[in-house]
Design an enzyme around this catalytic site. Structure first.
Site, PDB file in Angstrom:
ATOM      1  N   ASN A  13       0.819  -1.112  -0.030  1.00  0.00           N
ATOM      2  CA  ASN A  13       0.039   0.090  -0.122  1.00  0.00           C
ATOM      3  C   ASN A  13       1.042   1.248  -0.072  1.00  0.00           C
ATOM      4  O   ASN A  13       1.451   1.597   1.188  1.00  0.00           O
ATOM      5  CB  ASN A  13      -0.799  -0.098   1.259  1.00  0.00           C
ATOM      6  CG  ASN A  13      -1.833   1.152   1.300  1.00  0.00           C
ATOM      7  OD1 ASN A  13      -1.857   1.965   0.462  1.00  0.00           O
ATOM      8  ND2 ASN A  13      -2.389   1.295   2.515  1.00  0.00           N
ATOM      9  N   TRP A  14       1.033   1.918  -1.205  1.00  0.00           N
ATOM     10  CA  TRP A  14       2.062   3.025  -1.251  1.00  0.00           C
ATOM     11  C   TRP A  14       1.226   4.498  -0.781  1.00  0.00           C
ATOM     12  O   TRP A  14       2.159   5.273  -0.793  1.00  0.00           O
ATOM     13  CB  TRP A  14       2.140   3.274  -2.746  1.00  0.00           C
ATOM     14  CG  TRP A  14       3.169   2.044  -3.428  1.00  0.00           C
ATOM     15  CD1 TRP A  14       3.824   1.109  -2.777  1.00  0.00           C
ATOM     16  CD2 TRP A  14       3.979   2.212  -4.628  1.00  0.00           C
ATOM     17  NE1 TRP A  14       4.581   0.554  -3.623  1.00  0.00           N
ATOM     18  CE2 TRP A  14       4.556   1.010  -4.829  1.00  0.00           C
ATOM     19  CE3 TRP A  14       3.629   3.062  -5.979  1.00  0.00           C
ATOM     20  CZ2 TRP A  14       5.170   0.665  -6.062  1.00  0.00           C
ATOM     21  CZ3 TRP A  14       4.090   2.654  -6.955  1.00  0.00           C
ATOM     22  CH2 TRP A  14       4.896   1.517  -7.133  1.00  0.00           C
ATOM     23  N   LYS A  15       0.238   3.908  -0.351  1.00  0.00           N
ATOM     24  CA  LYS A  15      -0.572   5.392   0.032  1.00  0.00           C
ATOM     25  C   LYS A  15      -0.343   6.627  -0.711  1.00  0.00           C
ATOM     26  O   LYS A  15      -0.353   6.516  -1.850  1.00  0.00           O
ATOM     27  CB  LYS A  15      -0.065   5.675   1.619  1.00  0.00           C
ATOM     28  CG  LYS A  15      -0.378   4.500   2.580  1.00  0.00           C
ATOM     29  CD  LYS A  15      -0.082   4.409   3.971  1.00  0.00           C
ATOM     30  CE  LYS A  15      -0.279   3.266   4.683  1.00  0.00           C
ATOM     31  NZ  LYS A  15      -0.274   3.528   6.035  1.00  0.00           N
ATOM     32  N   HIS A 106      -9.649   1.137   4.600  1.00  0.00           N
ATOM     33  CA  HIS A 106      -8.373   1.326   5.363  1.00  0.00           C
ATOM     34  C   HIS A 106      -8.799   2.494   6.722  1.00  0.00           C
ATOM     35  O   HIS A 106      -9.531   3.471   6.422  1.00  0.00           O
ATOM     36  CB  HIS A 106      -7.439   1.859   4.617  1.00  0.00           C
ATOM     37  CG  HIS A 106      -6.056   1.943   5.188  1.00  0.00           C
ATOM     38  ND1 HIS A 106      -5.470   2.958   5.934  1.00  0.00           N
ATOM     39  CD2 HIS A 106      -4.914   1.010   5.069  1.00  0.00           C
ATOM     40  CE1 HIS A 106      -4.395   2.702   6.368  1.00  0.00           C
ATOM     41  NE2 HIS A 106      -3.953   1.698   5.734  1.00  0.00           N
ATOM     42  N   GLU A 108      -7.070   4.939   7.764  1.00  0.00           N
ATOM     43  CA  GLU A 108      -6.522   6.319   7.121  1.00  0.00           C
ATOM     44  C   GLU A 108      -8.146   6.743   6.561  1.00  0.00           C
ATOM     45  O   GLU A 108      -8.430   8.162   6.667  1.00  0.00           O
ATOM     46  CB  GLU A 108      -5.428   6.485   6.491  1.00  0.00           C
ATOM     47  CG  GLU A 108      -4.262   6.110   7.232  1.00  0.00           C
ATOM     48  CD  GLU A 108      -3.140   5.631   6.560  1.00  0.00           C
ATOM     49  OE1 GLU A 108      -3.054   5.538   5.292  1.00  0.00           O
ATOM     50  OE2 GLU A 108      -2.075   5.100   7.365  1.00  0.00           O
ATOM     51  N   GLU A 178      -5.778  -4.738  10.344  1.00  0.00           N
ATOM     52  CA  GLU A 178      -4.710  -3.629  10.678  1.00  0.00           C
ATOM     53  C   GLU A 178      -4.876  -2.815  11.968  1.00  0.00           C
ATOM     54  O   GLU A 178      -5.724  -2.217  12.142  1.00  0.00           O
ATOM     55  CB  GLU A 178      -4.455  -2.815   9.401  1.00  0.00           C
ATOM     56  CG  GLU A 178      -4.208  -3.478   8.240  1.00  0.00           C
ATOM     57  CD  GLU A 178      -3.717  -2.305   7.010  1.00  0.00           C
ATOM     58  OE1 GLU A 178      -2.363  -2.642   6.934  1.00  0.00           O
ATOM     59  OE2 GLU A 178      -4.190  -1.289   6.952  1.00  0.00           O
ATOM     60  N   GLY A 184       2.132   2.218  10.764  1.00  0.00           N
ATOM     61  CA  GLY A 184       3.341   3.409  10.497  1.00  0.00           C
ATOM     62  C   GLY A 184       4.017   3.968  11.714  1.00  0.00           C
ATOM     63  O   GLY A 184       4.630   4.872  11.796  1.00  0.00           O
ATOM     64  N   SER A 222       3.206  -2.304  10.420  1.00  0.00           N
ATOM     65  CA  SER A 222       4.673  -2.120  10.582  1.00  0.00           C
ATOM     66  C   SER A 222       5.148  -3.468  10.310  1.00  0.00           C
ATOM     67  O   SER A 222       5.996  -4.014  10.870  1.00  0.00           O
ATOM     68  CB  SER A 222       5.076  -1.755  11.774  1.00  0.00           C
ATOM     69  OG  SER A 222       4.757  -0.299  12.193  1.00  0.00           O
ATOM     70  N   GLY A 243       2.721  -1.136   4.416  1.00  0.00           N
ATOM     71  CA  GLY A 243       2.455   0.049   3.831  1.00  0.00           C
ATOM     72  C   GLY A 243       4.103   0.620   3.705  1.00  0.00           C
ATOM     73  O   GLY A 243       4.751   0.496   2.620  1.00  0.00           O
ATOM     74  N   GLY A 244       4.752   1.247   4.670  1.00  0.00           N
ATOM     75  CA  GLY A 244       6.097   1.807   4.669  1.00  0.00           C
ATOM     76  C   GLY A 244       7.145   0.981   3.843  1.00  0.00           C
ATOM     77  O   GLY A 244       7.813   1.441   2.905  1.00  0.00           O
TER      78      GLY A 244
HETATM   79  P1  PGA Z   1       2.923   0.451   7.630  1.00  0.00           P
HETATM   80  O1  PGA Z   1       1.290   0.578   7.126  1.00  0.00           O
HETATM   81  O2  PGA Z   1       3.159  -1.184   7.139  1.00  0.00           O
HETATM   82  O3  PGA Z   1       3.451   1.448   7.180  1.00  0.00           O
HETATM   83  O4  PGA Z   1       2.563   0.179   8.925  1.00  0.00           O
HETATM   84  C1  PGA Z   1       0.334  -0.640   6.694  1.00  0.00           C
HETATM   85  C2  PGA Z   1      -0.886   0.066   6.227  1.00  0.00           C
HETATM   86  O5  PGA Z   1      -1.463   1.230   6.570  1.00  0.00           O
HETATM   87  O6  PGA Z   1      -1.577  -0.663   5.268  1.00  0.00           O
END
Ligand code: PGA
Length: 263
Positions: A13-15, A106, A108, A178, A184, A222, A243-244
């Protein structure tokens, strides 16, 4: 080997990242790693969710990879079809551009963009009716976990969508657990805590649908090469939403390899 018959998924997930040149480089680096050291398609599904404007570009660049890498939208409109809805992107228009996978719910989007249960039901219904596969994200906040409400919250989030998923459509649902406090932050749920929640989700799903035992449940929050093997070893963790670490081709590749080799 966990003995699970579910093929794991590892989805990046590149956001709201990165700039175009870096996205192209990331795709090339990842393709190169797969070329040098292939990951069998039957051992792990792979997906990348870039920003919406980059979906066709990323898809086109992955078409020369030596295996399927799905291009995944990060969201979809709660409005179906076409029409006067400025700024929206419907499931039908995604499918028209050969995008068949989408993240929905998600945290966010729930937190910053008013994705409540009613909106998510519409989004999921639209995506499924357009033939898309949905990666539905669920997870509790730190306050909810500390108040021992994590299971109740997560199971409610699963129940929220049950009424819009027709029985044969459960095959097109992937769940991503999640915990919000792990996203993050560098804090990962321990494999024991993650497995315990995944087992609860599995139990909840089997009560809702006969297909519950076969639905992939991904862990997100994470995930990195350092914790991927331990997470992959848990019987009800069927992949990762990353994500990251997905913004680095080598890290993302190592996570995919961990799931492909451990499952
Ligand atoms: P993260 O994000 O791996 O940076 O914690 C995961 C996500 O929000 O899908």
């Amino acid at each position: 080997m966990s003995g699970s018959t579910i093929t794991p998924w590892v989805v990046g997930n590149w956001k709201m990242n990165p700039i175009k040149a870096d996205a192209l480089q990331l795709v090339e680096n990842f393709k190169h790693l797969l070329q040098t050291n292939p990951i069998d398609e039957n051992k792990c599904h792979l997906g990348i969710a870039p920003i919406s404007i980059a979906l066709p570009m990323v898809q086109a660049n992955f078409s020369s990879a030596n295996r399927a890498i799905y291009t995944v939208a990060q969201d979809v409109s709660k409005v179906a079809g076409t029409g006067a809805y400025t700024g929206e992107l419907s499931a039908e228009l995604l499918v028209d551009s050969q995008i068949h996978y989408v993240l929905i719910g998600h945290s966010e989007r729930r937190e910053f963009f008013a994705d409540d249960a009613a909106a998510l039901k519409k989004k999921i219904g639209n995506a499924l009716n357009a033939g898309m596969t949905v990666i539905y994200c669920v997870g509790e906040s730190l306050e909810q976990r500390e108040a021992c409400q994590a299971e109740t919250v997560v199971l409610q989030q699963i129940c929220d969508i049950a009424s819009v998923v027709e029985s044969e459509q459960w095959e097109k649902i992937v769940i991503a657990y999640e915990p919000i406090w792990a996203i993050g932050t560098g804090k990962t749920a321990s494999p024991e805590d993650a497995q315990a929640m995944h087992a609860k989700i599995r139990e909840g799903l089997t009560q809702i649908t006969a297909k519950g035992a076969n639905i992939a449940i991904l862990y997100g929050g994470s995930v990195k090469p350092e914790n991927a093997v331990e997470l992959a070893a848990c019987p009800d963790i069927n992949g990762a939403l990353v994500g990251g670490a997905s913004l680095n081709a080598e890290s993302f590749y190592q996570i995919a390899q961990a799931f492909a080799n451990t499952k």
